[in-house]
Design an enzyme around this catalytic site. Structure first.
Site, mmCIF file in Angstrom:
data_model
loop_
_atom_site.group_PDB
_atom_site.id
_atom_site.type_symbol
_atom_site.label_atom_id
_atom_site.label_comp_id
_atom_site.label_asym_id
_atom_site.label_seq_id
_atom_site.Cartn_x
_atom_site.Cartn_y
_atom_site.Cartn_z
ATOM 1 N N LYS A 249 0.840 -1.218 0.000
ATOM 2 C CA LYS A 249 0.000 0.000 0.000
ATOM 3 C C LYS A 249 0.872 1.265 0.000
ATOM 4 O O LYS A 249 0.800 2.106 0.899
ATOM 5 C CB LYS A 249 -0.931 0.025 1.209
ATOM 6 C CG LYS A 249 -1.946 -1.107 1.248
ATOM 7 C CD LYS A 249 -2.980 -0.864 2.318
ATOM 8 C CE LYS A 249 -3.973 -1.978 2.406
ATOM 9 N NZ LYS A 249 -3.441 -3.244 2.921
ATOM 10 N N ILE B 208 5.735 10.507 -1.666
ATOM 11 C CA ILE B 208 5.933 11.374 -2.829
ATOM 12 C C ILE B 208 6.217 10.466 -4.041
ATOM 13 O O ILE B 208 6.702 9.336 -3.884
ATOM 14 C CB ILE B 208 7.072 12.403 -2.613
ATOM 15 C CG1 ILE B 208 8.398 11.699 -2.332
ATOM 16 C CG2 ILE B 208 6.706 13.377 -1.508
ATOM 17 C CD1 ILE B 208 9.597 12.646 -2.364
ATOM 18 N N GLY C 185 -7.886 -13.453 5.086
ATOM 19 C CA GLY C 185 -6.860 -13.689 6.094
ATOM 20 C C GLY C 185 -7.386 -14.528 7.237
ATOM 21 O O GLY C 185 -7.421 -15.753 7.171
HETATM 22 O O1 C5P Z 1 -7.883 -11.086 8.180
HETATM 23 P P1 C5P Z 1 -8.589 -10.362 7.068
HETATM 24 O O2 C5P Z 1 -9.325 -11.276 6.111
HETATM 25 O O3 C5P Z 1 -9.465 -9.231 7.597
HETATM 26 O O4 C5P Z 1 -7.409 -9.704 6.233
HETATM 27 C C1 C5P Z 1 -7.647 -8.791 5.198
HETATM 28 C C2 C5P Z 1 -6.351 -8.385 4.594
HETATM 29 O O5 C5P Z 1 -6.611 -7.537 3.500
HETATM 30 C C3 C5P Z 1 -5.405 -7.637 5.525
HETATM 31 O O6 C5P Z 1 -4.102 -8.100 5.246
HETATM 32 C C4 C5P Z 1 -5.530 -6.190 5.118
HETATM 33 O O7 C5P Z 1 -4.317 -5.492 5.233
HETATM 34 C C5 C5P Z 1 -5.925 -6.301 3.648
HETATM 35 N N1 C5P Z 1 -6.719 -5.213 3.093
HETATM 36 C C6 C5P Z 1 -7.934 -4.798 3.600
HETATM 37 N N2 C5P Z 1 -8.614 -3.742 3.027
HETATM 38 C C7 C5P Z 1 -8.103 -3.135 1.948
HETATM 39 C C8 C5P Z 1 -6.879 -3.565 1.408
HETATM 40 C C9 C5P Z 1 -6.216 -4.623 2.007
HETATM 41 O O8 C5P Z 1 -8.418 -5.399 4.558
HETATM 42 N N3 C5P Z 1 -8.793 -2.166 1.348
#
Ligand code: C5P
Length: 238
Positions: free
Chosen positions: A60, A64, A212
């Site tokens: 993410k 700059i 996750g």
């Molecule tokens: O454990 P869980 O399923 O909530 O993990 C979601 C993953 O997706 C995390 O690693 C989080 O950083 C990532 N993520 C998110 N929302 C976003 C982009 C990425 O939850 N918009």
């Protein structure tokens, strides 16, 4: 069929190895984010690829333009198949990142990794958007940022399942949509706010589903993953 991307949000080697053991051999991608990269370094990408996984480096990026472009180049050199930037970093920042990824892939003679833009985090709801000065509904914010991302040359965006249909309508079938915040029916939502089930995300048209804790924090990760893969297959065929 949409791909599952297992979020490896861990910081201990032992924990990482035990999750990998459970998911090795399954047809899934893996995702390393801030926690894993701060713990294991970007070298972990090579190791995951040797195990046969495609790797999403969910760093993410937001800084700059020059800094983001340089970091994007480093991530490409380390072998990521997908990476991302925050669209809120602005058009120039996204354009620099796209240029870095393209040029670095050409230099290495590899397929250009997919570069996506984060629109609105799935952990944020209406009150959170207002508090940081983002105008409009989640849908309006996502469309505004996806437009900026598309114009900057990004391959697609990251959004909750609620916005997938409208993003598809605006940007067509080739625009990549990756959706986190996936929770099986009746699963704990943890710190997420704009969640959806695997079926809802597939029906809406997601290309990648980031999952996750429903897998990694489950008592039986392999079984939880297989259940999710089966649900996705059924949703695709129904
Ligand atoms: O454990 P869980 O399923 O909530 O993990 C979601 C993953 O997706 C995390 O690693 C989080 O950083 C990532 N993520 C998110 N929302 C976003 C982009 C990425 O939850 N918009």
């Amino acid at each position: 069929m949409p791909k599952v991307v297992v979020a490896l949000d861990v910081n201990e080697r032992e924990r990482l190895n035990s999750i990998l053991k459970e998911i090795e051999g399954e047809d899934v991608w893996v995702k390393i984010g801030l926690e894993a990269v701060c713990s294991f370094g970007l070298d972990i990408i090579k190791e995951l690829k040797e195990k046969g996984f495609k790797v999403f480096a969910d760093m993410k990026l937001h800084d700059i333009p020059n800094t983001v472009e340089s970091a994007a180049r480093v991530i490409v050199r380390n072998g990521a198949d997908m990476l991302n930037v925050h669209c809120t970093g602005g058009k120039t920042m996204c354009e620099f990142a796209v240029r870095g990824v393209k040029e670095e892939a050409e230099k290495l003679g590899i397929k250009k990794p997919i570069i996506l833009g984060v629109t609105a985090l799935t952990s944020m709801g209406p009150e959170d958007f207002g508090a940081i000065g983002m105008r409009g509904t989640a849908r309006e914010i996502v469309i505004r940022l996806a437009t900026l991302g598309k114009e900057s040359g990004l391959d697609g965006i990251i959004s909750s399942a609620n916005e997938i249909r409208v993003v598809r309508e605006y940007f067509g079938k080739d625009f990549v949509i990756l959706t986190p915040g996936i929770r099986p029916q009746n699963g704990s939502i943890d710190d997420q706010k704009r969640v959806s089930t695997p079926t809802e995300a597939v029906k809406a048209g997601a290309d990648y589903l980031v999952i996750g804790r429903p897998i990694t924090a489950s008592e039986n990760p392999k079984e939880s993953l297989r259940k999710i893969l089966k649900e996705i297959e059924e949703a695709c065929n129904s």
